[in-house]
Write an enzyme that holds these catalytic residues in place. Structure first.
Site, PDB file in Angstrom:
ATOM      1  N   ALA A   5       0.805  -1.225   0.000  1.00 49.08           N
ATOM      2  CA  ALA A   5       0.000   0.000   0.000  1.00 49.08           C
ATOM      3  C   ALA A   5       0.835   1.271   0.000  1.00 49.08           C
ATOM      4  CB  ALA A   5      -0.946  -0.010   1.203  1.00 49.08           C
ATOM      5  N   GLY A  52      -0.554   4.931   0.171  1.00 48.65           N
ATOM      6  CA  GLY A  52      -1.998   4.749   0.128  1.00 48.65           C
ATOM      7  C   GLY A  52      -2.723   5.291  -1.083  1.00 48.65           C
ATOM      8  N   GLY A  53      -2.011   5.657  -2.142  1.00 50.64           N
ATOM      9  CA  GLY A  53      -2.679   6.224  -3.307  1.00 50.64           C
ATOM     10  C   GLY A  53      -3.718   5.310  -3.924  1.00 50.64           C
ATOM     11  N   LYS A  54      -3.362   4.059  -4.153  1.00 51.62           N
ATOM     12  CA  LYS A  54      -4.326   3.130  -4.755  1.00 51.62           C
ATOM     13  C   LYS A  54      -5.339   2.641  -3.725  1.00 51.62           C
ATOM     14  CE  LYS A  54      -1.328   1.721  -8.546  1.00 51.62           C
ATOM     15  NZ  LYS A  54      -0.170   2.557  -8.169  1.00 51.62           N
ATOM     16  N   ASP A 108       0.662  -3.907  -5.864  1.00 51.51           N
ATOM     17  CA  ASP A 108       1.350  -2.779  -6.507  1.00 51.51           C
ATOM     18  C   ASP A 108       2.833  -2.991  -6.220  1.00 51.51           C
ATOM     19  OD1 ASP A 108       1.981  -0.428  -7.735  1.00 51.51           O
ATOM     20  OD2 ASP A 108       1.176   0.875  -6.183  1.00 51.51           O
ATOM     21  N   CYS A 140       4.897  -0.084 -12.041  1.00 47.64           N
ATOM     22  CA  CYS A 140       5.123   1.124 -12.849  1.00 47.64           C
ATOM     23  C   CYS A 140       6.448   0.923 -13.584  1.00 47.64           C
ATOM     24  CB  CYS A 140       5.121   2.392 -11.998  1.00 47.64           C
ATOM     25  SG  CYS A 140       6.232   2.360 -10.572  1.00 47.64           S
TER      26      CYS A 140
END
Length: 436
Positions: A240, A243-245, A314, A367
């Site tokens: 996480a 915490g953006g997603k 992520d 990414c």
């Protein structure tokens, strides 16, 4: 500071980066602290020059036939900023605070800026030569177009928090900053970036402080949407970070169900608490690990084994998809660093496999543009876990309302966004379902 003095300042910072192999942010910070006379606009302009030089480091060095701070700066002004020899000569006047006058050799070399088609592939693509095989595997004949898009400046995007605001209302509230709707994400706004590379100070706006939006690239918004969290479901965000997603998932789920956000490094979670409080999300629990995750100890999420509807991974990666924002990382990456990230990805995917319920899904996201971290990671995972099927990209994209994105399916069956393809940072996503 005059434009010429700013160029001289950028050369000083680049010299520090090259001589001491320092990260660019550290060198820029120290330069500013040691030169209090430089105002915020001066520092921003110098940072923009430094990052442009790093974006085009290989081609600038090829043009000038040297890789000194001065050579990279002169080359960048021609290659990246498109200045002609007269404009560059004016900056290198040798006057007070300006760099020394261009030599006859330097003037002659500037002509090479118009002949980059003759340069070796790694130079024309402005990338480390050792990464060419992997990048060619990712992009094929479109390699140069894709890599040049990764040398451009990135836009400034935000995600409207649908728990607190609608996009139209927020766009009108921030009209003084000139936002436009993002082309793909229904929750995104894009703000203009100035010549110095800076956008507006969004984090000072009352709407940000009230949790109505978060700064998030449109590509990050899209992969959150593609992961398809269902309302009322149980979701684990396994990496996480800040915490953006997690916040994007909470809004998509309208604060129903539950989201458990965690990370292998407790320090990465620190910023998530304030962001969650601002957002108004009520379905998120942050599990902070005691010490770094170690495969030799019981998994702290063991109580959730086999019960999770969606595991968002992520994954830790090289960040090659964000080279527009952090060009320094492109040149600092080494084969050993890539191998370490690949090992980390295998560990986190194995953890995700244990959490997913029968019929549950894993959304694997990076990414990165490198197949080593994307398709290859999925192939290796499926060789270790035969009970997981890769969902067709067309199905995943259509379910999220982005059928047109299926054209960017990778050879193994994932989906790769990129600046050249979608105008976003580069993001890879692959959806796996645990068979019953």
């Amino acid at each position: 500071m005059t434009p010429a003095a700013r160029v001289a300042g950028a050369m000083e910072v680049l010299a520090d980066i090259l001589d001491r192999r320092r990260p660019a942010p550290d060198a820029l910070k120290d330069w500013g602290l040691a030169r209090r006379f430089a105002g915020s606009k001066d520092r921003a302009a110098i940072a923009s020059l430094v990052y442009d030089a790093l974006r085009r480091r290989a081609s600038s060095a090829w043009v000038m036939e040297a890789e000194t701070a001065r050579a990279l700066t002169i080359g960048m002004l021609a290659v990246q900023r498109g200045l002609d020899s007269a404009a560059i000569t004016a900056l290198f006047s040798g006057e007070r605070f300006a760099p020394e006058v261009l030599s006859a050799d330097e003037m002659a070399r500037l002509d090479r800026a118009r002949r980059l088609d003759e340069a070796p592939a790694a130079v024309a693509c402005d990338c480390p030569e050792w990464l060419l095989p992997s990048l060619t595997k990712a992009f094929g004949s479109a390699l140069r177009d894709e890599m040049l898009a990764l040398t451009a400046r990135a836009p400034l995007d935000v995600r409207v928090n649908s728990l607190k605001a609608g996009r139209r209302a927020l766009r009108e509230a921030l009209a003084h900053l000139g936002p436009e709707d993002t082309p793909l994400s229904p929750f995104g706004l894009r703000f203009p970036v100035g010549d110095d590379g800076r956008g507006p100070a969004l984090q000072a706006e009352p709407e940000f402080l009230d949790g109505m939006f978060e700064i998030q690239d449109e590509g990050s918004q899209l992969v959150s949407l593609l992961s398809g969290p269902a309302q009322g479901s149980r979701v684990v965000d396994l990496c996480a970070g800040a915490g953006g997603k997690t916040l994007a998932l909470a809004a998509l789920m309208e604060s129903t169900g539950e989201i458990i956000a965690t990370d292998v490094d407790a320090r990465r979670l620190v910023a998530s608490h304030a962001r969650l409080q601002r957002s108004g999300a009520t379905n998120v629990t942050v599990r902070t690990p005691r010490g770094r995750y170690d495969q030799r100890r019981p998994d702290p999420l063991a109580d959730l084994a086999g019960t999770v509807d969606l595991v968002l991974v992520d994954a830790p990666c090289t960040g090659s998809g964000t080279w527009r924002r952090n060009p320094d990382a492109k040149w600092r990456l080494r084969p050993g660093g890539l191998a370490e990230r690949c090992r980390d990805q295998a560990v986190v995917l194995d953890r995700a496999a244990a959490l997913a319920r029968p019929g549950g899904r894993i959304a694997y996201i990076t990414c990165s543009v490198l197949p080593d971290e994307n398709d290859d990671a999925i192939s290796a995972f499926q060789s270790r876990h035969s009970g997981f099927a890769l969902l067709p990209t067309a199905e995943v994209a259509a379910a999220a309302g982005f059928a047109e994105l299926a054209q960017w399916t990778t050879p193994r069956g994932g989906l790769l966004l990129s600046p050249h393809r979608t105008g976003t940072d580069a993001f890879y996503i692959a959806m796996l379902r645990r068979q019953a």
